[in-house]
Motif scaffolding. Structure first.
Motif, mmCIF file in Angstrom:
data_model
loop_
_atom_site.group_PDB
_atom_site.id
_atom_site.type_symbol
_atom_site.label_atom_id
_atom_site.label_comp_id
_atom_site.label_asym_id
_atom_site.label_seq_id
_atom_site.Cartn_x
_atom_site.Cartn_y
_atom_site.Cartn_z
ATOM 1 N N SER A 127 47.805 37.794 54.443
ATOM 2 C CA SER A 127 48.327 38.166 53.137
ATOM 3 C C SER A 127 48.450 36.935 52.253
ATOM 4 C CB SER A 127 49.692 38.840 53.282
ATOM 5 O OG SER A 127 50.621 37.949 53.875
ATOM 6 N N ILE A 128 48.557 37.194 50.959
ATOM 7 C CA ILE A 128 48.923 36.143 50.019
ATOM 8 C C ILE A 128 50.143 36.606 49.246
ATOM 9 C CG2 ILE A 128 46.618 35.133 49.745
ATOM 10 C CD1 ILE A 128 46.447 36.607 46.994
ATOM 11 N N VAL A 129 50.941 35.653 48.856
ATOM 12 C CA VAL A 129 52.001 35.894 47.890
ATOM 13 C C VAL A 129 51.513 35.257 46.603
ATOM 14 C CG1 VAL A 129 54.393 35.455 47.250
ATOM 15 C CG2 VAL A 129 53.806 35.901 49.647
ATOM 16 N N TYR A 130 51.459 36.062 45.545
ATOM 17 C CA TYR A 130 50.967 35.574 44.256
ATOM 18 C C TYR A 130 51.679 36.331 43.143
ATOM 19 C CZ TYR A 130 47.772 34.313 40.499
ATOM 20 O OH TYR A 130 47.242 33.845 39.328
ATOM 21 N N ASN A 131 52.182 35.587 42.180
ATOM 22 C CA ASN A 131 52.937 36.174 41.060
ATOM 23 C C ASN A 131 54.064 37.082 41.537
ATOM 24 O OD1 ASN A 131 51.629 34.873 38.976
ATOM 25 N ND2 ASN A 131 50.194 36.536 38.599
ATOM 26 N N GLY A 132 54.738 36.690 42.616
ATOM 27 C CA GLY A 132 55.887 37.430 43.120
ATOM 28 C C GLY A 132 55.557 38.651 43.960
ATOM 29 N N ALA A 133 54.276 38.942 44.163
ATOM 30 C CA ALA A 133 53.876 40.114 44.959
ATOM 31 C C ALA A 133 53.188 39.651 46.239
ATOM 32 C CB ALA A 133 52.933 41.000 44.151
ATOM 33 N N THR A 134 53.394 40.411 47.326
ATOM 34 C CA THR A 134 52.686 40.160 48.580
ATOM 35 C C THR A 134 51.568 41.172 48.699
ATOM 36 O OG1 THR A 134 54.712 39.341 49.614
ATOM 37 C CG2 THR A 134 52.909 39.998 51.089
ATOM 38 N N LEU A 135 50.354 40.674 48.887
ATOM 39 C CA LEU A 135 49.180 41.534 48.995
ATOM 40 C C LEU A 135 48.524 41.348 50.353
ATOM 41 C CD1 LEU A 135 49.130 40.207 45.834
ATOM 42 C CD2 LEU A 135 47.535 42.092 45.681
ATOM 43 N N GLY A 136 48.074 42.445 50.962
ATOM 44 C CA GLY A 136 47.335 42.385 52.216
ATOM 45 C C GLY A 136 45.910 41.937 51.949
ATOM 46 N N CYS A 137 45.369 41.117 52.856
ATOM 47 C CA CYS A 137 44.017 40.575 52.662
ATOM 48 C C CYS A 137 43.126 40.905 53.855
ATOM 49 C CB CYS A 137 44.075 39.060 52.471
ATOM 50 S SG CYS A 137 45.066 38.560 51.035
ATOM 51 N N TYR A 138 41.850 41.096 53.563
ATOM 52 C CA TYR A 138 40.902 41.472 54.599
ATOM 53 C C TYR A 138 39.566 40.777 54.369
ATOM 54 C CZ TYR A 138 38.910 44.575 51.047
ATOM 55 O OH TYR A 138 38.334 45.067 49.903
ATOM 56 N N TYR A 139 38.842 40.577 55.484
ATOM 57 C CA TYR A 139 37.456 40.135 55.392
ATOM 58 C C TYR A 139 36.600 41.365 55.159
ATOM 59 C CZ TYR A 139 38.385 35.395 57.088
ATOM 60 O OH TYR A 139 38.826 34.115 57.214
ATOM 61 N N PRO A 140 35.735 41.360 54.128
ATOM 62 C CA PRO A 140 34.843 42.501 53.907
ATOM 63 C C PRO A 140 33.884 42.680 55.088
ATOM 64 C CG PRO A 140 34.928 41.097 51.966
ATOM 65 C CD PRO A 140 35.613 40.350 53.074
ATOM 66 N N ILE A 141 33.515 43.922 55.356
ATOM 67 C CA ILE A 141 32.674 44.237 56.504
ATOM 68 C C ILE A 141 31.321 43.536 56.438
ATOM 69 C CG2 ILE A 141 31.763 46.408 55.549
ATOM 70 C CD1 ILE A 141 32.765 45.797 59.224
ATOM 71 N N ASP A 142 30.698 43.470 55.249
ATOM 72 C CA ASP A 142 29.415 42.773 55.140
ATOM 73 C C ASP A 142 29.555 41.299 55.484
ATOM 74 O OD1 ASP A 142 27.805 44.935 54.528
ATOM 75 O OD2 ASP A 142 27.777 44.547 52.367
ATOM 76 N N THR A 143 30.650 40.684 55.085
ATOM 77 C CA THR A 143 30.897 39.276 55.397
ATOM 78 C C THR A 143 31.026 39.089 56.902
ATOM 79 O OG1 THR A 143 31.985 38.927 53.262
ATOM 80 C CG2 THR A 143 32.462 37.324 55.010
ATOM 81 N N LEU A 144 31.811 39.940 57.545
ATOM 82 C CA LEU A 144 31.990 39.839 58.997
ATOM 83 C C LEU A 144 30.679 40.016 59.749
ATOM 84 C CD1 LEU A 144 35.267 41.891 59.432
ATOM 85 C CD2 LEU A 144 34.990 39.446 59.869
ATOM 86 N N LEU A 145 29.936 41.054 59.409
ATOM 87 C CA LEU A 145 28.679 41.310 60.106
ATOM 88 C C LEU A 145 27.701 40.157 59.908
ATOM 89 C CD1 LEU A 145 28.229 45.122 59.382
ATOM 90 C CD2 LEU A 145 28.981 44.055 61.524
ATOM 91 N N SER A 146 27.667 39.610 58.702
ATOM 92 C CA SER A 146 26.772 38.493 58.416
ATOM 93 C C SER A 146 27.175 37.247 59.216
ATOM 94 C CB SER A 146 26.800 38.191 56.916
ATOM 95 O OG SER A 146 26.046 37.049 56.628
ATOM 96 N N GLN A 147 28.478 36.950 59.264
ATOM 97 C CA GLN A 147 28.950 35.777 60.012
ATOM 98 C C GLN A 147 28.591 35.873 61.486
ATOM 99 O OE1 GLN A 147 33.171 35.675 59.073
ATOM 100 N NE2 GLN A 147 32.842 33.894 57.777
ATOM 101 N N TRP A 148 28.654 37.062 62.045
ATOM 102 C CA TRP A 148 28.377 37.251 63.463
ATOM 103 C C TRP A 148 26.907 37.510 63.748
ATOM 104 C CZ3 TRP A 148 31.510 36.108 67.329
ATOM 105 C CH2 TRP A 148 32.884 36.100 67.111
#
Length: 191
Positions: A127-148
């Motif tokens: 997650s990131i905290v930005y401008n007072g809000a906490t947001l969940g973060c993810y690796y996009p599926i295309d990025t993951l498949l490409s990395q592997w």
């Protein structure tokens, strides 16, 4: 590897570099075809109007600002939120959305249920905290498949027809989410 009543594969590769995460790639046993089924680990329920069977993936170029996505996590279960930002992480961008998350949710699927079916979007990692809000973060599926250098199997496109009220609305934007960095005040946290 197991997780069902029957072993189904072996760990082919594993990445672990201490503070930056832990992931692996499973090589299926002979005769085993692996598919992703999205299920809330807290309730056993699938995304509304679906049987949980993933029939495709959402490419990075469709993951635009304001797109509604869902996340399943062992701690917070099923939550949904809209994509807001991209954040540089380990040489690629993670996408960050307004869905609820907590420690332990890492590794959970991020998905979208729309007119194209139940699609893999990515994997929740922090997650990131930005401008007072906490947001969940993810690796996009295309990025993951490409990395592997990997591929993903999908269930045949013949899928449950979700009532239109169960489908996630189309994105109102065609713009990529803006990039935020530590220099902008964004603070990263692993889940």
């Amino acid at each position: 590897m197991s997780g069902t009543a029957v072993p189904f594969g072996t760990m082919a590769y594993r990445k672990f570099n201490g503070t930056e995460g832990d992931s692996g790639l499973i090589r299926p046993d002979a005769g085993v075809t692996m598919y992703q089924i999205v299920v809330d680990p807290r309730t056993g329920q699938t995304p509304p109007g679906t049987n949980g069977r993933v029939t495709g993936k959402m490419p990075n170029y469709e993951q635009t600002n304001g797109t509604l996505v869902g996340k399943m996590g062992i701690t917070t279960g099923r939550t949904e939120g809209t994509i807001q930002y991209r954040y540089p992480r380990n040489g690629v961008y993670v996408y960050c959305a307004t869905y609820a998350r907590a420690g332990g949710d890492s590794g959970g699927p991020v998905w979208r249920n729309d007119s194209q079916g139940l699609r893999a979007v990515g994997m929740h990692v922090g997650s990131i905290v930005y401008n007072g809000a906490t947001l969940g973060c993810y690796y996009p599926i295309d990025t993951l498949l490409s990395q592997w250098g990997a591929s993903m199997n999908f269930f045949p496109s013949a899928r449950m027809q979700a009532p239109s009220g169960d489908l996630m609305p189309p994105s109102e934007s065609t713009d990529f989410p803006p990039i935020v960095t530590d220099a902008d005040g964004a603070v990263w946290s692993n889940d």
